[in-house]
Design a protein around this motif. Structure first.
Motif, short mmCIF file in Angstrom:
data_model
loop_
_atom_site.label_atom_id
_atom_site.label_comp_id
_atom_site.label_asym_id
_atom_site.label_seq_id
_atom_site.Cartn_x
_atom_site.Cartn_y
_atom_site.Cartn_z
N VAL A 14 0.87 -1.17 0.00
CA VAL A 14 0.00 0.00 0.00
C VAL A 14 0.91 1.22 0.00
N SER A 15 0.71 2.11 -0.96
CA SER A 15 1.55 3.30 -1.06
C SER A 15 0.69 4.56 -1.06
N VAL A 16 1.21 5.62 -0.43
CA VAL A 16 0.55 6.92 -0.44
C VAL A 16 1.56 7.96 -0.92
N ALA A 17 1.05 9.12 -1.32
CA ALA A 17 1.93 10.19 -1.78
C ALA A 17 2.73 10.75 -0.61
N GLY A 18 4.05 10.79 -0.76
CA GLY A 18 4.92 11.36 0.27
C GLY A 18 5.73 12.50 -0.30
N PRO A 19 6.45 13.23 0.53
CA PRO A 19 7.22 14.37 0.04
C PRO A 19 8.31 14.00 -0.97
N GLN A 20 8.83 12.78 -0.89
CA GLN A 20 9.88 12.36 -1.81
C GLN A 20 9.35 11.52 -2.97
N GLY A 21 8.09 11.12 -2.88
CA GLY A 21 7.50 10.28 -3.91
C GLY A 21 6.52 9.29 -3.28
N PRO A 22 5.90 8.43 -4.08
CA PRO A 22 5.00 7.41 -3.53
C PRO A 22 5.75 6.55 -2.51
N THR A 23 5.18 6.41 -1.33
CA THR A 23 5.88 5.77 -0.22
C THR A 23 5.07 4.59 0.31
N ILE A 24 5.73 3.45 0.47
CA ILE A 24 5.06 2.27 1.01
C ILE A 24 4.76 2.48 2.49
N VAL A 25 3.48 2.31 2.86
CA VAL A 25 3.08 2.46 4.25
C VAL A 25 2.58 1.14 4.85
N ARG A 26 2.38 0.16 4.01
CA ARG A 26 2.07 -1.20 4.49
C ARG A 26 2.61 -2.18 3.47
N TYR A 27 3.23 -3.24 3.95
CA TYR A 27 3.81 -4.23 3.04
C TYR A 27 3.52 -5.62 3.58
N GLU A 28 2.71 -6.35 2.84
CA GLU A 28 2.31 -7.70 3.23
C GLU A 28 3.07 -8.70 2.35
N ARG A 29 3.89 -9.51 2.96
CA ARG A 29 4.70 -10.46 2.19
C ARG A 29 3.84 -11.63 1.71
N GLY A 30 4.08 -12.02 0.47
CA GLY A 30 3.36 -13.14 -0.11
C GLY A 30 4.11 -14.45 0.10
N GLY A 31 3.65 -15.48 -0.59
CA GLY A 31 4.26 -16.79 -0.40
C GLY A 31 5.52 -17.02 -1.19
N TYR A 32 5.83 -16.14 -2.15
CA TYR A 32 7.01 -16.32 -2.98
C TYR A 32 8.13 -15.38 -2.55
N PRO A 33 9.35 -15.90 -2.39
CA PRO A 33 10.47 -15.04 -2.00
C PRO A 33 10.82 -14.05 -3.12
N LEU A 34 11.20 -12.83 -2.72
CA LEU A 34 11.55 -11.79 -3.67
C LEU A 34 12.97 -11.30 -3.40
N HIS A 35 13.74 -11.17 -4.46
CA HIS A 35 15.11 -10.64 -4.33
C HIS A 35 15.08 -9.14 -4.59
#
Length: 252
Positions: free
Chosen positions: A113-134
């Motif tokens: 979930v991202s919202v507009a921040g002063p530096q750009g779109p900023t992640i404010v919630r991050y839910e990890r899925g079942g697949y690993p990400l590099h």
């Protein structure tokens, strides 16, 4: 005999140094960008020497931080946590939170979930899925307005003035080819990135609006390329659009 204070006088007594420090924080919030000491001092109505003294304490508290390269000041980790606490009480975020968890569980993708921040779109919630990400994504990550699906969604649907401020901070130019792409995103209502900005990682992103069609946040599903369904009419696209529609319905 000393005059006793009235109840109202006792009630209004405060700590002046705290209030002065708050002027520096307010100046940072108003400008929505990192500021040099002199600029910050002027905005707060202080001399540079006074501002520096307060900023030392605010930095120790984590309310501000100083960039080691530029020397500019910006909101610190404690300010971010306080901002997130406030955000958790916002209707759009509260409506999105349970749907983000369900979306990650149903699709196996990580969901941001991202919202507009002063530096750009900023992640404010991050839910990890079942697949690993590099890829290093977490709460507080700022997304590129051009190189990410999330960023392009904001360019397509967010408030023009806010987008212009974020573009200026990221030193992004409005290239003709990007303008055409933004028109396509508006027509589709969804955007994707394949193997970009990180090889082996793909994503799809959609905007979430309130009842007045004002963009509130973006939902982005992220997964390994090959496992992340980026078809415009695929199951992931439908799941994202359905979630966005449900959240908007709660805000109408």
């Amino acid at each position: 005999m000393a005059r006793s204070e009235t109840g109202e006088e006792k009630k209004q007594r405060g700590v002046q140094s705290v209030e002065v420090g708050a002027r520096l924080l307010d100046a940072l919030a108003a400008r929505r960008e990192p500021l040099a000491l002199s600029t910050l001092a002027e905005a707060a109505g202080l001399s540079s020497a006074q501002a520096h003294t307060y900023l030392v304490s605010l930095t120790r508290l984590g309310l501000v931080k100083r960039d080691a390269l530029t020397g500019n000041y910006e909101p610190g980790p404690l300010s971010l946590r306080l901002g997130l606490l406030n955000l958790e009480h916002q209707p759009a975020y509260r409506a999105a939170a349970p749907r983000v968890s369900a979306l990650a569980l149903a699709t196996g993708m990580s969901v941001a979930v991202s919202v507009a921040g002063p530096q750009g779109p900023t992640i404010v919630r991050y839910e990890r899925g079942g697949y690993p990400l590099h890829v290093n994504l977490h709460v507080g990550t700022v997304m590129s307005l051009s190189a990410t699906a999330t960023g392009r969604i904001f360019r397509a649907f967010d408030n023009d003035a806010r987008v212009a401020a974020m573009l200026a901070h990221q030193a992004e130019a409005v290239a003709p080819e990007m303008a055409a792409r933004i028109d396509e995103i508006r027509a589709r209502g969804i955007e994707r990135s394949v193997d970009a900005p990180s090889p082996g990682v793909s994503s799809m992103s959609v905007p979430v609006f309130d009842g007045a069609r004002r963009m509130q946040l973006a939902l982005t599903a992220i997964g390994p390329t090959g496992l992340c369904d980026v078809d415009w009419d695929g199951a992931l696209a439908h799941a994202l659009k359905d979630a966005a529609r449900d959240i908007t319905g709660l805000l109408s």
